[in-house]
Design a protein around this motif. Sequence first.
Motif, PDB file in Angstrom:
ATOM      1  N   ALA A 139       0.810  -1.216   0.000  1.00  0.00           N
ATOM      2  CA  ALA A 139       0.000   0.000   0.000  1.00  0.00           C
ATOM      3  C   ALA A 139       0.843   1.265   0.000  1.00  0.00           C
ATOM      4  CB  ALA A 139      -0.950  -0.008   1.194  1.00  0.00           C
ATOM      5  N   ILE A 140       2.033   1.211   0.568  1.00  0.00           N
ATOM      6  CA  ILE A 140       2.917   2.378   0.563  1.00  0.00           C
ATOM      7  C   ILE A 140       3.742   2.423  -0.725  1.00  0.00           C
ATOM      8  CG2 ILE A 140       4.850   3.514   1.751  1.00  0.00           C
ATOM      9  CD1 ILE A 140       2.120   3.619   3.265  1.00  0.00           C
ATOM     10  N   ALA A 141       4.135   1.260  -1.231  1.00  0.00           N
ATOM     11  CA  ALA A 141       4.951   1.208  -2.452  1.00  0.00           C
ATOM     12  C   ALA A 141       4.176   1.639  -3.681  1.00  0.00           C
ATOM     13  CB  ALA A 141       5.497  -0.205  -2.653  1.00  0.00           C
ATOM     14  N   ALA A 142       2.882   1.394  -3.696  1.00  0.00           N
ATOM     15  CA  ALA A 142       2.065   1.683  -4.874  1.00  0.00           C
ATOM     16  C   ALA A 142       1.066   2.792  -4.586  1.00  0.00           C
ATOM     17  CB  ALA A 142       1.319   0.418  -5.302  1.00  0.00           C
ATOM     18  N   ARG A 143       0.800   3.599  -5.581  1.00  0.00           N
ATOM     19  CA  ARG A 143      -0.337   4.521  -5.525  1.00  0.00           C
ATOM     20  C   ARG A 143      -1.561   3.669  -5.783  1.00  0.00           C
ATOM     21  NH1 ARG A 143       0.589  10.040  -4.561  1.00  0.00           N
ATOM     22  NH2 ARG A 143       2.746  10.450  -5.071  1.00  0.00           N
ATOM     23  N   ILE A 144      -2.506   3.650  -4.864  1.00  0.00           N
ATOM     24  CA  ILE A 144      -3.659   2.769  -4.969  1.00  0.00           C
ATOM     25  C   ILE A 144      -4.842   3.499  -5.608  1.00  0.00           C
ATOM     26  CG2 ILE A 144      -5.309   1.331  -3.706  1.00  0.00           C
ATOM     27  CD1 ILE A 144      -2.440   0.240  -3.673  1.00  0.00           C
ATOM     28  N   VAL A 145      -5.438   2.832  -6.589  1.00  0.00           N
ATOM     29  CA  VAL A 145      -6.621   3.326  -7.285  1.00  0.00           C
ATOM     30  C   VAL A 145      -7.716   2.281  -7.096  1.00  0.00           C
ATOM     31  CG1 VAL A 145      -7.594   3.862  -9.558  1.00  0.00           C
ATOM     32  CG2 VAL A 145      -5.250   4.565  -9.006  1.00  0.00           C
ATOM     33  N   VAL A 146      -8.912   2.729  -6.780  1.00  0.00           N
ATOM     34  CA  VAL A 146     -10.046   1.816  -6.698  1.00  0.00           C
ATOM     35  C   VAL A 146     -10.659   1.721  -8.092  1.00  0.00           C
ATOM     36  CG1 VAL A 146     -12.321   1.406  -5.695  1.00  0.00           C
ATOM     37  CG2 VAL A 146     -10.471   2.308  -4.277  1.00  0.00           C
ATOM     38  N   GLY A 147     -10.744   0.497  -8.584  1.00  0.00           N
ATOM     39  CA  GLY A 147     -11.296   0.273  -9.916  1.00  0.00           C
ATOM     40  C   GLY A 147     -10.503  -0.768 -10.662  1.00  0.00           C
ATOM     41  N   ASP A 148     -10.471  -0.630 -11.979  1.00  0.00           N
ATOM     42  CA  ASP A 148      -9.794  -1.596 -12.838  1.00  0.00           C
ATOM     43  C   ASP A 148      -8.657  -0.915 -13.601  1.00  0.00           C
ATOM     44  OD1 ASP A 148     -11.139  -0.077 -14.733  1.00  0.00           O
ATOM     45  OD2 ASP A 148     -12.555  -1.663 -15.258  1.00  0.00           O
ATOM     46  N   LEU A 149      -8.129  -1.594 -14.593  1.00  0.00           N
ATOM     47  CA  LEU A 149      -7.020  -1.035 -15.372  1.00  0.00           C
ATOM     48  C   LEU A 149      -7.407   0.289 -16.004  1.00  0.00           C
ATOM     49  CD1 LEU A 149      -4.185  -1.175 -16.593  1.00  0.00           C
ATOM     50  CD2 LEU A 149      -5.132  -2.637 -18.408  1.00  0.00           C
ATOM     51  N   SER A 150      -8.618   0.398 -16.482  1.00  0.00           N
ATOM     52  CA  SER A 150      -9.083   1.645 -17.088  1.00  0.00           C
ATOM     53  C   SER A 150      -9.013   2.803 -16.095  1.00  0.00           C
ATOM     54  CB  SER A 150     -10.510   1.460 -17.609  1.00  0.00           C
ATOM     55  OG  SER A 150     -10.971   2.642 -18.196  1.00  0.00           O
ATOM     56  N   ASP A 151      -9.444   2.554 -14.866  1.00  0.00           N
ATOM     57  CA  ASP A 151      -9.376   3.581 -13.823  1.00  0.00           C
ATOM     58  C   ASP A 151      -7.936   3.919 -13.468  1.00  0.00           C
ATOM     59  OD1 ASP A 151     -12.269   3.842 -13.284  1.00  0.00           O
ATOM     60  OD2 ASP A 151     -12.076   1.761 -12.607  1.00  0.00           O
ATOM     61  N   ALA A 152      -7.075   2.910 -13.434  1.00  0.00           N
ATOM     62  CA  ALA A 152      -5.653   3.148 -13.137  1.00  0.00           C
ATOM     63  C   ALA A 152      -5.011   3.980 -14.245  1.00  0.00           C
ATOM     64  CB  ALA A 152      -4.929   1.819 -12.963  1.00  0.00           C
ATOM     65  N   LEU A 153      -5.364   3.697 -15.489  1.00  0.00           N
ATOM     66  CA  LEU A 153      -4.835   4.494 -16.605  1.00  0.00           C
ATOM     67  C   LEU A 153      -5.320   5.939 -16.525  1.00  0.00           C
ATOM     68  CD1 LEU A 153      -5.200   1.867 -19.436  1.00  0.00           C
ATOM     69  CD2 LEU A 153      -3.046   2.923 -18.690  1.00  0.00           C
ATOM     70  N   ALA A 154      -6.564   6.132 -16.144  1.00  0.00           N
ATOM     71  CA  ALA A 154      -7.102   7.485 -16.003  1.00  0.00           C
ATOM     72  C   ALA A 154      -6.373   8.254 -14.903  1.00  0.00           C
ATOM     73  CB  ALA A 154      -8.601   7.430 -15.729  1.00  0.00           C
ATOM     74  N   ALA A 155      -5.932   7.554 -13.873  1.00  0.00           N
ATOM     75  CA  ALA A 155      -5.224   8.191 -12.757  1.00  0.00           C
ATOM     76  C   ALA A 155      -3.736   8.369 -13.023  1.00  0.00           C
ATOM     77  CB  ALA A 155      -5.420   7.367 -11.488  1.00  0.00           C
ATOM     78  N   LEU A 156      -3.230   7.740 -14.058  1.00  0.00           N
ATOM     79  CA  LEU A 156      -1.789   7.733 -14.333  1.00  0.00           C
ATOM     80  C   LEU A 156      -1.201   9.140 -14.371  1.00  0.00           C
ATOM     81  CD1 LEU A 156       0.748   6.098 -15.071  1.00  0.00           C
ATOM     82  CD2 LEU A 156      -0.005   6.159 -17.443  1.00  0.00           C
ATOM     83  N   THR A 157      -1.839  10.063 -15.066  1.00  0.00           N
ATOM     84  CA  THR A 157      -1.267  11.403 -15.190  1.00  0.00           C
ATOM     85  C   THR A 157      -1.264  12.160 -13.860  1.00  0.00           C
ATOM     86  OG1 THR A 157      -3.408  12.264 -15.919  1.00  0.00           O
ATOM     87  CG2 THR A 157      -1.823  11.637 -17.643  1.00  0.00           C
ATOM     88  N   ARG A 158      -2.156  11.793 -12.936  1.00  0.00           N
ATOM     89  CA  ARG A 158      -2.129  12.419 -11.609  1.00  0.00           C
ATOM     90  C   ARG A 158      -0.895  12.008 -10.833  1.00  0.00           C
ATOM     91  NH1 ARG A 158      -7.431  10.435 -10.206  1.00  0.00           N
ATOM     92  NH2 ARG A 158      -6.389   9.310  -8.561  1.00  0.00           N
ATOM     93  N   PHE A 159      -0.440  10.770 -11.046  1.00  0.00           N
ATOM     94  CA  PHE A 159       0.642  10.219 -10.244  1.00  0.00           C
ATOM     95  C   PHE A 159       2.008  10.264 -10.929  1.00  0.00           C
ATOM     96  CE2 PHE A 159      -2.987   7.506  -8.573  1.00  0.00           C
ATOM     97  CZ  PHE A 159      -3.158   8.284  -7.445  1.00  0.00           C
ATOM     98  N   VAL A 160       2.009  10.226 -12.257  1.00  0.00           N
ATOM     99  CA  VAL A 160       3.279  10.152 -12.992  1.00  0.00           C
ATOM    100  C   VAL A 160       3.283  11.208 -14.097  1.00  0.00           C
ATOM    101  CG1 VAL A 160       4.828   8.660 -14.305  1.00  0.00           C
ATOM    102  CG2 VAL A 160       3.345   7.669 -12.561  1.00  0.00           C
ATOM    103  N   PRO A 161       3.967  12.311 -13.884  1.00  0.00           N
ATOM    104  CA  PRO A 161       4.030  13.320 -14.944  1.00  0.00           C
ATOM    105  C   PRO A 161       4.817  12.793 -16.148  1.00  0.00           C
ATOM    106  CG  PRO A 161       5.356  13.988 -13.031  1.00  0.00           C
ATOM    107  CD  PRO A 161       4.733  12.663 -12.713  1.00  0.00           C
ATOM    108  N   HIS A 162       4.334  13.104 -17.320  1.00  0.00           N
ATOM    109  CA  HIS A 162       5.036  12.704 -18.551  1.00  0.00           C
ATOM    110  C   HIS A 162       4.725  13.686 -19.667  1.00  0.00           C
ATOM    111  CE1 HIS A 162       1.060  10.934 -19.030  1.00  0.00           C
ATOM    112  NE2 HIS A 162       1.286  10.899 -20.326  1.00  0.00           N
ATOM    113  N   ASP A 163       5.504  13.609 -20.721  1.00  0.00           N
ATOM    114  CA  ASP A 163       5.309  14.512 -21.865  1.00  0.00           C
ATOM    115  C   ASP A 163       4.223  14.022 -22.782  1.00  0.00           C
ATOM    116  OD1 ASP A 163       7.411  16.030 -20.901  1.00  0.00           O
ATOM    117  OD2 ASP A 163       8.893  14.863 -22.010  1.00  0.00           O
TER     118      ASP A 163
END
Length: 163
Positions: A139-163
């Motif tokens: 739980a500390i090593a990972a940013r936890i998202v409630v949902g499925d892969l689609s929800d995790a992908l939607a949250a990706l930009t909140r947690f990992v900045p990229h170009d």
Amino acid sequence: MKLYLAGPDVFRSDALAWADTARALCAAHGHEALVPLDGDAIDAAGIYAANVAMIRAADVVMANLMSFRGVEPDSGTAFEVGFASALGKPVIGYLPDAAVLRDRVAQGFGPLRQTEDGALDRNGQRVEDFGLPLNLMLAIAARIVVGDLSDALAALTRFVPHD
């Protein structure tokens, strides 16, 4: 970004179809999926080496941390999360619900016995109770998202900045 898709999904009876859908979903978000089913290794050592190489090549690990064959996540996925964390790679873990570990254990493993030192499971072992959905090491090593892969992908930009 290159996203390594960790999780027990590789054990599904429709794993190849799942992998195709997951690749398409990642591509729709502008990312490349690295799937543990990719490659041609068929023995345990070869599969391990290929998966470790994909984690090294990934920018982010997306980990399905759902309960698998019990109340805990798949042990291979837990290893992949730890390995990625040791490499300094971001990890986004996803779960189907936000239940805390204490409740997950009680629901899947039987009633807990409350003592002065905390809750014990049916085997008399302490149940970690930090209000987290998983063991603290995940739980500390990972940013936890409630949902499925689609929800995790939607949250990706909140947690990992990229170009």
